[in-house]
Enzyme design. Structure first.
Site, PDB file in Angstrom:
ATOM      1  N   ARG A 108       0.604  -1.132   0.046  1.00 41.22           N
ATOM      2  CA  ARG A 108      -0.093  -0.206   0.029  1.00 41.22           C
ATOM      3  C   ARG A 108       0.841   1.262  -0.009  1.00 41.22           C
ATOM      4  O   ARG A 108       1.799   1.346   0.780  1.00 41.22           O
ATOM      5  CB  ARG A 108      -0.738  -0.070   1.482  1.00 41.22           C
ATOM      6  CG  ARG A 108      -1.840  -0.988   1.494  1.00 41.22           C
ATOM      7  CD  ARG A 108      -3.125  -0.638   2.249  1.00 41.22           C
ATOM      8  NE  ARG A 108      -2.579   0.229   3.590  1.00 41.22           N
ATOM      9  CZ  ARG A 108      -3.306   0.624   4.397  1.00 41.22           C
ATOM     10  NH1 ARG A 108      -4.498   0.576   4.510  1.00 41.22           N
ATOM     11  NH2 ARG A 108      -2.878   0.995   5.730  1.00 41.22           N
ATOM     12  N   THR A 112      -1.336   7.552  -0.400  1.00 37.46           N
ATOM     13  CA  THR A 112      -2.669   7.449  -1.212  1.00 37.46           C
ATOM     14  C   THR A 112      -3.349   6.133  -0.509  1.00 37.46           C
ATOM     15  O   THR A 112      -4.701   6.043  -0.649  1.00 37.46           O
ATOM     16  CB  THR A 112      -2.515   7.173  -2.473  1.00 37.46           C
ATOM     17  OG1 THR A 112      -1.664   6.153  -2.720  1.00 37.46           O
ATOM     18  CG2 THR A 112      -1.583   8.418  -3.190  1.00 37.46           C
ATOM     19  N   ASP A 207       4.958  -6.211   9.643  1.00 39.49           N
ATOM     20  CA  ASP A 207       6.030  -5.627  10.385  1.00 39.49           C
ATOM     21  C   ASP A 207       6.007  -6.439  11.698  1.00 39.49           C
ATOM     22  O   ASP A 207       6.997  -6.855  12.214  1.00 39.49           O
ATOM     23  CB  ASP A 207       5.809  -4.069  10.897  1.00 39.49           C
ATOM     24  CG  ASP A 207       6.098  -3.108   9.849  1.00 39.49           C
ATOM     25  OD1 ASP A 207       7.063  -3.612   8.859  1.00 39.49           O
ATOM     26  OD2 ASP A 207       6.041  -1.908   9.745  1.00 39.49           O
TER      27      ASP A 207
HETATM   28  C1  PRP Z   1      -1.081  -4.790   4.431  1.00 41.35           C
HETATM   29  C2  PRP Z   1      -1.969  -6.146   4.696  1.00 41.35           C
HETATM   30  C3  PRP Z   1      -2.798  -5.856   3.443  1.00 41.35           C
HETATM   31  C4  PRP Z   1      -2.850  -4.236   3.156  1.00 41.35           C
HETATM   32  C5  PRP Z   1      -4.216  -4.213   3.585  1.00 41.35           C
HETATM   33  O1  PRP Z   1      -0.097  -5.010   3.553  1.00 41.35           O
HETATM   34  O2  PRP Z   1      -1.195  -7.119   4.824  1.00 41.35           O
HETATM   35  O3  PRP Z   1      -1.833  -6.637   2.272  1.00 41.35           O
HETATM   36  O4  PRP Z   1      -2.077  -3.854   4.015  1.00 41.35           O
HETATM   37  O5  PRP Z   1      -4.593  -2.943   3.495  1.00 41.35           O
HETATM   38  P1  PRP Z   1      -5.774  -2.431   2.228  1.00 41.35           P
HETATM   39  O6  PRP Z   1      -7.011  -3.450   2.415  1.00 41.35           O
HETATM   40  O7  PRP Z   1      -6.115  -1.125   2.882  1.00 41.35           O
HETATM   41  O8  PRP Z   1      -5.251  -2.705   0.898  1.00 41.35           O
HETATM   42  P2  PRP Z   1       1.136  -3.818   3.382  1.00 41.35           P
HETATM   43  O9  PRP Z   1       0.632  -3.002   2.103  1.00 41.35           O
HETATM   44  O10 PRP Z   1       1.556  -3.155   4.862  1.00 41.35           O
HETATM   45  O11 PRP Z   1       2.240  -4.702   2.734  1.00 41.35           O
HETATM   46  P3  PRP Z   1       3.270  -5.829   3.756  1.00 41.35           P
HETATM   47  O12 PRP Z   1       2.309  -6.962   3.970  1.00 41.35           O
HETATM   48  O13 PRP Z   1       4.151  -5.822   2.830  1.00 41.35           O
HETATM   49  O14 PRP Z   1       3.664  -5.025   4.951  1.00 41.35           O
HETATM   50  N1  URA Z   2      -2.372  -3.090   6.994  1.00 36.40           N
HETATM   51  C1  URA Z   2      -2.014  -3.327   8.365  1.00 36.40           C
HETATM   52  O1  URA Z   2      -1.071  -4.277   8.457  1.00 36.40           O
HETATM   53  N2  URA Z   2      -2.728  -2.985   9.406  1.00 36.40           N
HETATM   54  C2  URA Z   2      -4.023  -2.336   9.096  1.00 36.40           C
HETATM   55  O2  URA Z   2      -4.551  -1.958  10.178  1.00 36.40           O
HETATM   56  C3  URA Z   2      -4.217  -1.824   7.820  1.00 36.40           C
HETATM   57  C4  URA Z   2      -3.295  -2.368   6.840  1.00 36.40           C
END
Ligand code: PRP
Ligand code: URA
Length: 213
Positions: A108, A112, A207
């Protein structure tokens, strides 16, 4: 399990709720967090796969021969959304060791909150498989909607989406974009905050699983 509407289910099992509380606690360290995400993956996968078809085979027990069911027909694919979805995979693989595993990389944008895809590798042929998509967090729903679209573009048809925590906004968006898929959520939380984090949620799942910041 509570049915929210057609194809959307929220878990009510005390063990799942107990384990989600452990994940929510900011004092839960990486090691335990990772272990509990895996356990919830197994418990949710167990329930979400309760409609797997079976066929009877003949088996010889030490006493006599009988007919007994085995999993039949459709093959499985588990598709975690990177990174955090990876944490749920070992739990589901423990139930279905011969499942194939695909990967969809999404992150994400911090400003944005829009999802960006950076990787997609799915087992082929995907059309014939029941596909279990995993991501602990269903926040705005953007990542989930795009991941499912990508899987469908590659030919995926029978899709189950497993999230440990969902925001009402994300669950609604995913269901409206893909009403044909089954959505399973461990708990539907209150709302998103101004940074599109789930409240009360558990913070950043990726994380916390991987010990990054
Ligand atoms: C987090 C989570 C989802 C996403 C959810 O991933 O694991 O994939 O955010 O958010 P959304 O419903 O608003 O799209 P992140 O983008 O933080 O990537 P990561 O798992 O690599 O940390
Ligand atoms: N991604 C996460 O890991 N946590 C949240 O709360 C939203 C998006």
């Amino acid at each position: 399990m509570k049915q929210i509407c057609e194809n959307v289910y929220e878990f009510t099992h005390p063990l799942i709720q107990h384990k989600i509380t452990i994940l929510r606690d900011k004092n839960t360290g990486t090691n335990e967090f990772r272990k509990v995400v895996e356990e919830i993956g197994m418990l949710m996968g167990f329930e979400a796969l309760s409609d797997l078809p079976v066929k009877e085979i003949e088996v010889e027990t030490p006493i006599e021969t009988c007919k007994s069911p085995v999993i039949a027909g459709r093959k499985l694919a588990i598709v975690p959304i990177l990174r955090a979805g990876l944490g749920m995979v070992p739990g589901i693989l423990a139930l279905t060791p011969s499942a194939k595993v695909g990967h969809i990389g999404m992150y994400r944008d911090e400003e944005t909150h829009e999802p960006h895809e950076y990787f997609c590798k799915l087992p082929q042929p995907i059309e014939e498989r029941t596909i279990v998509v995993t991501d602990p967090m269903l926040a705005t729903g953007g990542s989930a909607v795009d991941a499912v679209s990508q899987i469908k573009k590659h030919g995926g048809k029978r899709i189950k989406f497993l999230a440990i925590i969902g925001a009402p906004e994300g669950v609604k968006r995913l269901h409206e974009a893909h009403p044909d898929i089954e959505i399973y959520v461990g708990h539907i939380d209150r709302c998103l905050n101004e940074n599109a984090y789930i409240c009360p949620g558990l913070g950043d799942a990726g994380d916390r699983i991987f010990g990054t910041k």
